[in-house]
Motif scaffolding. Structure first.
Motif, short mmCIF file in Angstrom:
data_model
loop_
_atom_site.label_atom_id
_atom_site.label_comp_id
_atom_site.label_asym_id
_atom_site.label_seq_id
_atom_site.Cartn_x
_atom_site.Cartn_y
_atom_site.Cartn_z
N LYS A 1 0.84 -1.42 -0.19
CA LYS A 1 0.36 -0.23 0.25
C LYS A 1 0.97 1.10 -0.49
O LYS A 1 0.34 2.31 -1.02
N SER B 1 -10.20 -0.93 4.16
CA SER B 1 -11.80 -1.09 2.26
C SER B 1 -11.90 -3.15 3.02
O SER B 1 -11.49 -3.51 4.11
N TYR C 1 -7.11 -17.10 2.92
CA TYR C 1 -7.93 -16.64 1.84
C TYR C 1 -9.47 -17.73 0.88
O TYR C 1 -9.80 -17.48 0.35
N LYS D 1 -4.64 -3.25 -12.24
CA LYS D 1 -5.44 -3.37 -11.46
C LYS D 1 -5.45 -1.81 -10.31
O LYS D 1 -6.43 -1.60 -10.16
P1 IMP Z 1 -7.41 -3.16 4.51
O1 IMP Z 1 -8.09 -2.00 4.21
O2 IMP Z 1 -5.87 -3.52 4.52
O3 IMP Z 1 -7.92 -3.93 6.64
O4 IMP Z 1 -7.92 -4.72 3.67
C1 IMP Z 1 -9.26 -5.52 4.30
C2 IMP Z 1 -8.91 -6.61 3.55
O5 IMP Z 1 -10.10 -6.70 2.43
C3 IMP Z 1 -8.08 -7.16 3.35
O6 IMP Z 1 -8.16 -8.40 4.09
C4 IMP Z 1 -9.25 -8.40 2.01
O7 IMP Z 1 -9.44 -9.67 2.55
C5 IMP Z 1 -10.16 -7.18 1.21
N1 IMP Z 1 -9.33 -6.89 0.11
C6 IMP Z 1 -9.66 -5.03 0.17
N2 IMP Z 1 -9.21 -4.45 -0.65
C7 IMP Z 1 -8.61 -5.85 -1.61
C8 IMP Z 1 -8.58 -5.87 -2.84
O8 IMP Z 1 -8.25 -5.04 -3.45
N3 IMP Z 1 -8.53 -7.15 -3.31
C9 IMP Z 1 -8.97 -9.18 -2.26
N4 IMP Z 1 -9.52 -8.37 -0.95
C10 IMP Z 1 -8.99 -7.25 -1.10
#
Ligand code: IMP
Length: 208
Positions: free
Chosen positions: A15, A73, A98, A186
């Motif tokens: 990120k 996200s 996953y 992506k």
């Molecule tokens: P965080 O925003 O890092 O807390 O992520 C939240 C979760 O959302 C991740 O662990 C994934 O399970 C899912 N996620 C968020 N963005 C994506 C993506 O681009 N591809 C696949 N899974 C995603």
């Protein structure tokens, strides 16, 4: 002149790399929690992606006195009442692979027709600015933006790229699964890429 440092509240190097690429031509340098020497555990107990992004950005901003960005996200599946939503990382248990999370979703979608398989990835990015840190900003200020990537839940797992729910997320517009997209493609179309580019405009608006 040394660029102003702003923090991106994440421990995720991918990120950080993505946001550095997008904000490259702004007058700020983006540092990670580790680089800022922060080890605080943040409880993400918000009800929306925006809530969680704000919780993270505000906590770190108050701790450091620095302008802070944070994101949150996840995946929303309409047929499952927008599950797993803000629980995407915790779905079926945080430590569950996953492969299992994805199979569980596919199973719950068995016999659901195409038109009811709509889903989206959502990313909220929050910006927290301490009072008095920018000319004209007299009190603590928070802004959020949201990016989405629309698609639907496929019928199988496909693709060697990406992470998380990418292998079951089908993009009808592109005729492939998100897991089949090369990283550059992506970033161009993803919820996170869109939200980060919107946040760039917000930062520019503050003269950063
Ligand atoms: P965080 O925003 O890092 O807390 O992520 C939240 C979760 O959302 C991740 O662990 C994934 O399970 C899912 N996620 C968020 N963005 C994506 C993506 O681009 N591809 C696949 N899974 C995603």
């Amino acid at each position: 002149m040394k660029k102003r440092e702003i923090i991106f509240a994440t421990a995720n190097q991918d990120k950080l790399h993505e946001i550095r690429m997008i904000l490259d031509d702004l007058g700020v340098s983006v540092i990670s929690l580790k680089e800022a020497g922060i080890t605080t555990e943040i409880v993400e107990d918000g009800e929306t992606f925006e809530d969680n992004a704000i919780i993270k950005a505000r906590t770190i901003m108050r701790e450091t006195g620095k302008i802070t960005l944070a994101d949150d996200s996840g995946l929303e599946v309409d047929f499952l009442n927008k599950e797993p939503g803000v629980y995407s990382a915790r779905y079926c248990g945080r430590d569950t692979s996953y492969r299992i999370k994805n199979r569980n979703i596919l199973e719950r979608m068995t016999d659901v027709p195409d038109e009811k398989r709509s889903a989206r990835f959502v990313c909220a990015v929050a910006l927290a600015i301490p009072a008095g840190c920018i000319p004209g900003i007299l009190k603590e200020t928070v802004r959020t933006v949201r990016g989405t990537m629309e698609g639907r839940i496929g019928y199988e797992e496909k693709g060697e790229h990406g992470f998380g729910y990418d292998p079951i997320f089908y993009l009808p517009e592109y005729g492939c699964y998100s897991g089949e997209l090369l990283p550059e493609k992506k970033n161009e179309i993803s919820h996170r890429g869109k939200a980060l580019r919107l946040m760039k405009e917000v930062l520019e608006g503050y003269g950063l």
